[in-house]
Design an enzyme around this catalytic site. Structure first.
Site, PDB file in Angstrom:
ATOM      1  N   ASN A 474      -5.957 -14.528 -82.847  1.00 33.76           N
ATOM      2  CA  ASN A 474      -4.506 -14.391 -82.729  1.00 33.76           C
ATOM      3  C   ASN A 474      -4.182 -13.061 -82.057  1.00 33.76           C
ATOM      4  O   ASN A 474      -4.559 -11.998 -82.560  1.00 33.76           O
ATOM      5  CB  ASN A 474      -3.836 -14.432 -84.101  1.00 33.76           C
ATOM      6  CG  ASN A 474      -2.331 -14.157 -84.001  1.00 33.76           C
ATOM      7  OD1 ASN A 474      -1.562 -15.027 -83.593  1.00 33.76           O
ATOM      8  ND2 ASN A 474      -1.915 -12.954 -84.352  1.00 33.76           N
ATOM      9  N   GLU A 475      -3.498 -13.138 -80.910  1.00 31.26           N
ATOM     10  CA  GLU A 475      -3.043 -11.962 -80.165  1.00 31.26           C
ATOM     11  C   GLU A 475      -4.163 -10.954 -79.946  1.00 31.26           C
ATOM     12  O   GLU A 475      -3.954  -9.742 -79.971  1.00 31.26           O
ATOM     13  CB  GLU A 475      -1.828 -11.316 -80.829  1.00 31.26           C
ATOM     14  CG  GLU A 475      -0.617 -12.219 -80.844  1.00 31.26           C
ATOM     15  CD  GLU A 475       0.670 -11.530 -81.285  1.00 31.26           C
ATOM     16  OE1 GLU A 475       0.629 -10.317 -81.607  1.00 31.26           O
ATOM     17  OE2 GLU A 475       1.726 -12.200 -81.297  1.00 31.26           O
ATOM     18  N   ASN A 544     -10.214 -20.584 -71.551  1.00 36.00           N
ATOM     19  CA  ASN A 544      -9.989 -22.026 -71.506  1.00 36.00           C
ATOM     20  C   ASN A 544     -10.538 -22.632 -70.219  1.00 36.00           C
ATOM     21  O   ASN A 544     -11.227 -23.653 -70.245  1.00 36.00           O
ATOM     22  CB  ASN A 544      -8.494 -22.338 -71.620  1.00 36.00           C
ATOM     23  CG  ASN A 544      -7.923 -22.021 -72.978  1.00 36.00           C
ATOM     24  OD1 ASN A 544      -7.387 -20.946 -73.197  1.00 36.00           O
ATOM     25  ND2 ASN A 544      -8.056 -22.950 -73.912  1.00 36.00           N
TER      26      ASN A 544
END
Length: 784
Positions: A474-475, A544
């Site tokens: 997260n972040e 990704n």
């Protein structure tokens, strides 16, 4: 398409509040209360499940098919502080009579965890006397901790037995060789919630310290289903993630079993492991004998004492787990026998479903489009910190059900099994997340521990049908760096280390569970350094594009921290166009609100809002409404978003934070920290997502003192038409601003004595209405 591969006085006050709330809940829910009373008489009967015991607030002994589980939450003593040089808090003869008497779950940050000052971080000590009867000789004895934050060292009779690092997952400690039979044993646990060298190193939430989930004593036969396999149940149920399960659900079982050397070496070795699948009605749908490399144990080549038993079963035409519409579950029963005598058993709930994520079509469940809209949740609550009993946590899920979500992002760390079990039962699609937040350290210890926590998360939650993705970060790098602001390494070197860690974690997740994708929450933008954050976006989406992480989502706060609310549309479309092969979603969006602060939200207000204002003392409820109305209008027009999650369902504790005159609280929740007040925005989403519970809700209802006698009135409703009367004057049907939002302009208010009524008719002709009588007109000068 991607196939989804405080001490003393303060604490006593909290205890009283907790007991009162528990009483109110049980009184209000008489059926649950009666069930609890009934359990008093049934918990000692063989066959009572651990799940049933968990629902009780009583000390319980569960004798279940060869193993004994005893909840030991009661009768602990606690001391906040470090052990002195001349002290030995774990010693058998240590006098702890001056220590605070507590019961678990417990945190020492229940008050300072949501205050203006930094919360206490350091050591806290727990002690308990534990009876180990003579009858346990020849058995294996374990302590099962559901969680302790963040480092926990366990002592038995003065000897250090085990140290666990990681504050959000279960761990099991073998204490067989350290106990004294037929007498009192001293269990001592040193817990520390300082940052140190393990994830998370930082985060916008309080690192509550303590043994904040339950502890059980577990007694098993020497041969038993492995209870030390990363804190899991020891039963792993795998089903194919494809359409074939509609006709034939082929179930693969893997069960690591600890087999006593005597059983292995015995010529008459008769250890057998068998499994059955039962439907919700209790009917056996399939059964099999599990084997070792295709052979019975006595014929297999076994080294060591841990043996993997495997096997397959088929369920023809299974009833699918189909989200909130039909969250149907089966039970897998695994039994271990010796010479036909049952010596161990584990039951696991499972659900058959298949799903995928498509960059253009979004989330697909059981072959059909299933747009995911929901909320993020933290685990803390006012008066409890993170030590919230399940009976109280149940209220969270009543509110989650009322608002109508179909997905949860369980942030920013694994939550209790109670949470995932509720999601299974309610049909909520879950994003489960490991606690890798913002930054990392470059040590091998940090990376190794991160992989350990990921492994624990996956193994402990493997069988939950609700979970569809594993969140890896997260972040990460969201502050403009990956290690620390003053790091000697360049940003490129930090990013290289971050990439290496992410690739390692992604590979481990794929190895452990190829049927679920990985995902991550990327910090989406920032007004202070838009180009720098654009670089973060590109760097993280490269994970990704390179195939390390399967799915992406963004923490976006347009109109709150940066830009304007409407800019979200171009942002999303640009990302979608630039990364057409990556499924994209929104992991966080929204803004804060103090429900007792109010203002008129016009162009001037919106144009003057900035990042500094978002962290200031003024967060009017109407602005939160505006942000969510705007964001949802954009989101609802983009069905290709694989999932969207509001930040946050509930206000939560951030020690040291001071915004909106609510010290220690992040105010972005749709419901207050104590769960007693639903903010306006709660009802906005209820109007969008809950089509069954028909309602009408007048917004700005707490805006009781107004400056203008001519005003606008806004109503949220999931009905098609709403009418308004004010002081008997009929203003007719409201103008639909957007689905679920009705507005009347030019409404006249008296100085006092206003009666505002919004009403609508349901399909059966009955009326639904909401009334506000507290509004009055007060000139600005008279209020100061």
């Amino acid at each position: 398409m991607i196939q989804l591969k405080v001490q003393n006085v303060s604490q006593r006050k909290i205890e009283r509040e907790r007991e009162m709330l528990l009483f109110k809940i049980n009184f209000k829910k008489s059926a649950l209360f009666m069930l609890t009373i009934l359990l008093v008489f049934t918990l000692v009967i063989p066959g009572v499940s651990a799940e049933q015991a968990e629902k009780s607030n009583l000390k319980s002994t569960v004798v279940n098919s060869g193993r004994m589980v005893e909840n030991i939450d009661n009768d602990w003593t606690f001391y906040k502080g470090a052990q002195g040089v001349e002290e030995n808090f774990s010693a058998i003869n240590f006098n702890d009579s001056s220590w605070q008497k507590i019961r678990l779950p417990h945190t020492w940050n229940a008050e300072d965890g949501s205050g203006i000052a930094k919360n206490y971080e350091g050591d806290g000590w727990y002690r308990k006397k534990l009876d180990i009867p003579e009858t346990y000789k020849g058995k294996k004895i374990f302590l099962q901790f559901e969680a302790a934050n963040k480092e926990a060292e366990v002592f038995v009779n003065g000897k250090s037995v085990h140290t666990n690092i990681g504050g959000y997952l279960a761990f099991t400690v073998d204490i067989t060789d350290y106990v004294s039979y037929g007498q009192k044993n001293i269990i001592a646990v040193r817990v520390n919630n300082e940052v140190k060298d393990s994830a998370p190193l930082q985060g916008d939430f309080t690192f509550f310290g303590g043994i904040y989930r339950s502890v059980n004593l577990l007694v098993t036969d020497k041969s038993h289903i492995d209870v030390e396999d990363y804190g899991s149940s020891g039963v792993y149920v795998t089903t194919p993630n494809d359409k074939s399960i509609e006709e034939n659900a082929e179930v693969t079982l893997t069960v690591p079993v600890k087999v006593d050397r005597h059983d292995i070496e015995s010529k008459s070795n008769s250890i057998e492991v068998r499994a059955e699948i039962k439907d919700a009605e209790g009917k056996v749908r399939s059964r099999t004998e599990l084997k070792v490399d295709g052979k019975k144990l006595k014929s297999a080549d076994v080294s060591g004492d841990s043996v993997d038993f495997t096997g397959t079963m088929k369920v023809n035409n299974p009833h699918l787990w189909n989200g909130t519409k039909d969250p149907y579950q089966y039970t897998v029963e695994v039994k271990v026998t010796r010479k036909g005598e049952l010596i161990d058993q584990v039951n696991e709930k499972v659900g058959f479903r298949y799903f995928s994520v498509d960059p253009d079509k979004g989330f697909i469940l059981n072959g059909k489009s299933y747009p995911l809209h929901g909320v993020n949740i933290h685990q803390d609550r006012k008066g409890y910190g993170n030590a919230v009993p399940n009976e109280v946590r149940a209220e969270d899920f009543e509110l989650i059900e009322e608002i109508g979500v179909n997905t949860l992002r369980v942030a920013h760390y694994p939550h209790s099994q109670y949470v995932y079990n509720k999601a299974d039962e309610m049909g909520l699609v879950v994003w489960a997340e490991m606690p890798l937040v913002n930054t990392m350290s470059l040590t091998a210890e940090f990376s190794n521990n991160a992989e350990k926590q990921l492994t624990e998360m996956i193994k402990q939650n493997y069988n939950h049908p609700s979970i569809v993705t594993w969140g890896l970060q997260n972040e990460f790098g969201g502050n403009g760096f990956y290690t620390s602001r003053n790091a000697s390494e360049s940003l490129e070197e930090q990013y290289a280390a971050a990439t290496q860690l992410i690739e390692r974690l992604a590979k481990k997740a794929e190895e452990l569970d190829p049927n679920r994708p990985t995902t991550h929450a990327i910090q989406g933008n920032n007004s202070r350094d838009p180009e720098g954050y654009k670089e973060v976006l590109d760097r993280h989406l490269a994970w990704n594009e390179g195939g390390s992480i399967d799915v992406a989502s963004f923490n976006t706060y347009f109109g709150w921290y940066y830009n304007k609310a409407g800019d979200l549309a171009d942002y999303l479309d640009t990302l979608h166009e630039k990364h057409p092969n990556v499924p994209l979603g929104i992991s966080e969006y929204g803004g804060g609100a103090n429900p007792y602060q109010h203002d008129l939200i016009d162009e001037e207000f919106i144009n003057n809002w900035n990042s500094a204002a978002s962290r200031g003392p003024w967060q009017p409820e109407e602005f939160q409404n505006y942000l969510h109305e705007s964001a949802w209008s954009i989101i609802s027009e983009r069905p290709w978003l694989w999932a969207t999650h509001v930040w946050n369902m509930f206000d939560f504790g951030v020690a040291g934070k001071n915004e909106a005159t609510t010290p220690g609280i992040n105010t972005k929740g749709l419901v207050s920290h104590d769960r007693q007040l639903k903010k306006d925005a709660f009802y906005f989403y209820k109007a969008q997502w809950n089509k069954e519970d028909k309602f009408v809700y007048i917004t700005s209802r707490r805006y009781s003192e107004r400056e203008e006698s001519i005003t606008s009135v806004k109503v949220y409703s999931n009905l098609e038409e709403v009418t308004l009367t004010v002081n008997g004057e009929d203003y007719g049907k409201g103008r639909m601003q957007q689905p679920g939002v009705f507005v009347w302009d030019g409404v006249k208010l008296n100085e006092t004595g206003n009666v505002v009524v919004a009403s609508a008719k349901k399909a059966d002709g009955t009326n639904v209405a909401d009334t506000v009588t507290t509004w009055k007109v007060v000139k600005y000068s008279s209020r100061n």
